[in-house]
Scaffold this active site. Structure first.
Site, mmCIF file in Angstrom:
data_model
loop_
_atom_site.group_PDB
_atom_site.id
_atom_site.type_symbol
_atom_site.label_atom_id
_atom_site.label_comp_id
_atom_site.label_asym_id
_atom_site.label_seq_id
_atom_site.Cartn_x
_atom_site.Cartn_y
_atom_site.Cartn_z
ATOM 1 N N GLU A 298 -37.518 43.394 28.008
ATOM 2 C CA GLU A 298 -38.824 44.040 27.914
ATOM 3 C C GLU A 298 -39.237 44.603 29.280
ATOM 4 O O GLU A 298 -39.126 43.922 30.308
ATOM 5 C CB GLU A 298 -39.823 42.981 27.440
ATOM 6 C CG GLU A 298 -41.259 43.404 27.318
ATOM 7 C CD GLU A 298 -42.152 42.253 26.865
ATOM 8 O OE1 GLU A 298 -43.289 42.528 26.469
ATOM 9 O OE2 GLU A 298 -41.703 41.082 26.909
ATOM 10 N N ASN B 212 -13.562 1.107 -21.663
ATOM 11 C CA ASN B 212 -14.071 0.754 -22.998
ATOM 12 C C ASN B 212 -14.181 -0.753 -23.163
ATOM 13 O O ASN B 212 -15.151 -1.261 -23.744
ATOM 14 C CB ASN B 212 -13.153 1.322 -24.071
ATOM 15 C CG ASN B 212 -13.207 2.844 -24.162
ATOM 16 O OD1 ASN B 212 -12.284 3.476 -24.649
ATOM 17 N ND2 ASN B 212 -14.288 3.457 -23.673
ATOM 18 N N GLY C 112 -4.540 5.232 -1.173
ATOM 19 C CA GLY C 112 -4.693 6.528 -0.528
ATOM 20 C C GLY C 112 -6.138 6.808 -0.162
ATOM 21 O O GLY C 112 -7.054 6.052 -0.508
ATOM 22 N N LYS D 299 -44.493 47.535 21.010
ATOM 23 C CA LYS D 299 -44.789 46.131 20.729
ATOM 24 C C LYS D 299 -46.042 46.055 19.873
ATOM 25 O O LYS D 299 -47.046 46.714 20.163
ATOM 26 C CB LYS D 299 -44.993 45.390 22.053
ATOM 27 C CG LYS D 299 -45.131 43.890 21.956
ATOM 28 C CD LYS D 299 -45.139 43.291 23.371
ATOM 29 C CE LYS D 299 -45.213 41.788 23.383
ATOM 30 N NZ LYS D 299 -45.113 41.239 24.766
ATOM 31 N N CYS E 271 -40.565 40.696 22.259
ATOM 32 C CA CYS E 271 -41.051 39.409 22.763
ATOM 33 C C CYS E 271 -42.017 38.703 21.815
ATOM 34 O O CYS E 271 -41.595 38.101 20.833
ATOM 35 C CB CYS E 271 -41.681 39.612 24.144
ATOM 36 S SG CYS E 271 -41.818 38.044 25.073
#
Length: 636
Positions: free
Chosen positions: A46, A451, A354, A115, A170
């Protein structure tokens, strides 16, 4: 700009207060560095042509004339150069002074963006000098030409798809309704911010989070160039905190108090894909914005940005631990709800020694603790067969005992032999029937035990296996709730490691560490000298590559050539280019051919941004053709 990558730069020159011609030279020197590095969009701070800290000198006509002279120098310096440049200066219009960004390209002044939000609090008193810009489409005379002037300007590249740049200055980004919101909704994919944000303790953290949130909310690139050394230090110090961001992630960031340049490549392809995917991101209000066209030379952008080789796994150790805890909680709470709804009294898990079955058992133990159910109601079932090794068998048993679950062994060798006899399968023929017959027998055992005990079969397969179709249809592919369905293989390892590090149980930790040290294998082929002979990654490729391919193909929408390009960069020094391409082709082939398995997956919780559930993230036909992807793969 191949594959949508466009190089950006945020630059902080060392300037002098109220010396426009000196500052123009400093800016041009910085731009020369940008041009050398093939930057396509360069952003400076700026009011950099005068300095931000001129105070009442901004009211001096000589300074304003000097700023125009400096701007002419910068414009002339860009002639024949292939970049869109934004530089800040004060500009008078209709008797008012504005803080503006000049947009310049190839010796042309494309427009002035004023701005909009002028601060007048704390250390800021800009209202003393500057008027607020408006959204009206206006013009201002500069060197005999009428130049577009307004906060509603969009700079659209005519030959780079998706490159539309909006600008704010800004304070604009710090307000409740920043200009960048409207700019993005009107089509801007990149927001540039010319800033002079002074430094105070802790402000860099706030600024960083603000810009991350802004770029994420807008699904945009954000290039932030901040004033630094050279500004007056009468009351304030500026640190040159430059940043380049993309959709919530910082790609490049300057160190504080180090004037210089940060460079990175924004991925416009990814931003466009993300906006297409996010149906709540609606482009609207284009009629209120003026598009200014420019063109860039098309060329391949050299990549400087990095790509995480393990996108599902955070590099930061503390963040990784937090993610692991969150994922385990999601998995356990998903399973807990299923038990509350069904009233099931037990869990049945096939434990193999695993990684995947280990994680599933750890998650189930957590869920049972949350439910207040005794872990003895978890039935851990080991089912040795032709490929089982002593190491994995012992680890499965030790793990079940360490977690307090019930343990049951069902040796399936004889049942599989009988089945092979029934269907005329030669037991010495180690083909896919030989392998899958074992997997399906195990699933039948688990279902029937569930089951018997009034329980649920807990699935162990992970997301990487589902992506590759590395699961036996109606074998380990099937369960009553798949707790690992949303977890990629590269993350499974870290979850088990996290449990080992935090369990406070020496016996459990010991077995978890040995599981981590065991090669990944379905153990469906006979071992050689007691050692696992069937290593998954030798057959389908390294999971770290496949997880990388999965993330960038599915989450980011990258084409095969783009995935290949960034994979070669991410895994440089680990895999040769030919190896990456070999497994990439395997990934695409299997991903498309195996969708039918994913189309009938059991329920399971989503834990990250990528998931394969046909009821959730991936609505893909089971018979989708690979042809257009294969054509690109063949051309690599």
């Amino acid at each position: 700009m191949k594959h949508g990558f466009v190089r950006m730069a945020a630059v902080t020159p060392k300037i002098r207060v109220a010396d426009p011609m000196y500052n123009a030279q400093a800016v041009c020197a910085c731009l020369d560095r940008c041009f050398e590095e093939k930057v396509k969009v360069a952003v400076l701070p700026e009011l950099c042509l005068t300095s931000f800290t001129c105070q009442d000198l901004f009211l001096q006509e000589r300074l304003l004339d000097g700023a125009k002279e400096a701007l002419r120098e910068v414009i002339a310096h860009t002639k024949g150069r292939d970049a869109l440049v934004f530089a800040g200066l004060p500009l008078e219009k209709d008797g008012k002074l504005y803080n503006v960004a000049a947009a310049i390209q190839d010796g042309r002044l494309l427009g002035f963006v004023p701005k909009r939000n002028i601060p007048n609090y704390a250390e800021f008193y800009e209202v003393r000098h500057f008027a607020a810009g408006s959204m009206r489409a206006e013009t201002v005379e500069f060197d005999g030409q009428e130049v577009p002037f307004g906060a509603n300007l969009l700079f659209a590249c005519s030959n780079v798809p998706g490159l539309t740049v909006g600008c704010e200055i800004c304070e604009d980004v710090w307000v409740a309704d920043p200009p960048s919101t409207g700019l993005a909704k009107a089509g801007a994919t990149v927001i540039v911010n010319l800033s002079a944000s002074n430094e105070t303790v802790g402000k860099d953290d706030y600024r960083r989070e603000l810009l991350k949130a802004t770029s994420a909310r807008l699904i945009a690139g954000y290039v932030y160039a901040c004033a630094g050394e050279g500004e007056s230090t009468q009351d304030l110090v500026f640190a040159g905190h430059n940043m380049i961001l993309e959709n919530g992630s910082i790609l490049a960031e300057a160190g504080l108090f180090e004037n210089g340049m940060v460079v990175s490549e924004l991925d416009l392809g990814r931003l466009r894909h993300e906006r297409r995917r996010m149906t709540t991101f609606v482009q609207e209000g284009q009629e209120n914005y003026e598009k200014i066209s420019f063109a860039l030379r098309m060329e391949e952008t050299p990549l400087t940005r990095s790509f995480a080789p393990r996108p599902f796994v955070p590099d930061d150790g503390k963040l990784r631990e937090r993610r692991c805890e969150e994922i385990l909680a999601i998995q356990a709470l998903g399973l807990k709800k299923r038990y509350e709804h069904t009233g099931s009294q037990s869990a049945v898990i096939g434990v193999s020694g695993g990684l995947d079955s280990t994680l599933a058992l750890l998650v189930t133990a957590r869920a049972f603790d949350l439910l207040g159910m005794d872990r003895s109601r978890i039935l851990s079932v080991t089912m040795p067969c032709f490929g089982t090794t002593d190491r994995t068998y012992e680890n499965a048993c030790r793990l079940a005992r360490a977690l307090g679950s019930a343990l049951r062994e069902v040796n399936i060798r004889e049942a599989v032999r009988v089945h092979f006899g029934d269907i005329g399968q030669d037991q010495d023929r180690h083909d896919v029937t030989y392998e899958n017959g074992q997997a399906r027998e195990r699933t039948q055992v688990l279902m029937d035990l569930a089951n018997q005990t009034g329980g649920l079969v807990i699935g162990t397969g992970d997301m990487s296996e589902l992506a590759l179709g590395w699961a036996t249809y109606n074998g380990d592919h099937m369960s009553m709730y798949g707790v690992n369905a949303g977890v990629p293989k590269t993350l499974v390892r870290h979850l088990v490691q996290y449990c080992a590090d935090t369990c406070r149980d020496a016996d459990l930790k010991e077995v978890l560490l040995d599981v981590l040290d065991t090669p990944v294998s379905p153990e469906l082929l006979p071992p050689v000298d007691g050692v696992i002979s069937q290593k998954t990654e030798d057959l389908v490729g390294p999971y770290e590559l496949h997880d990388f391919f999965l993330y960038y193909m599915l989450r980011c929408g990258f084409s095969p050539a783009k995935v290949y390009r960034i994979a070669v960069r991410a895994f440089a020094g680990l895999y040769e280019e030919e190896t990456v391409l070999k497994w990439l082709k395997t990934f695409y082939r299997r991903f498309f051919s195996q969708q039918f398995k994913r189309s009938c997956l059991p329920d399971g919780p989503k834990v990250g941004s990528v998931a394969l559930s046909p009821r959730g993230d991936l609505r893909m036909p089971s018979d989708a053709a690979l042809a257009v992807w294969q054509k690109e793969l063949d051309a690599i």
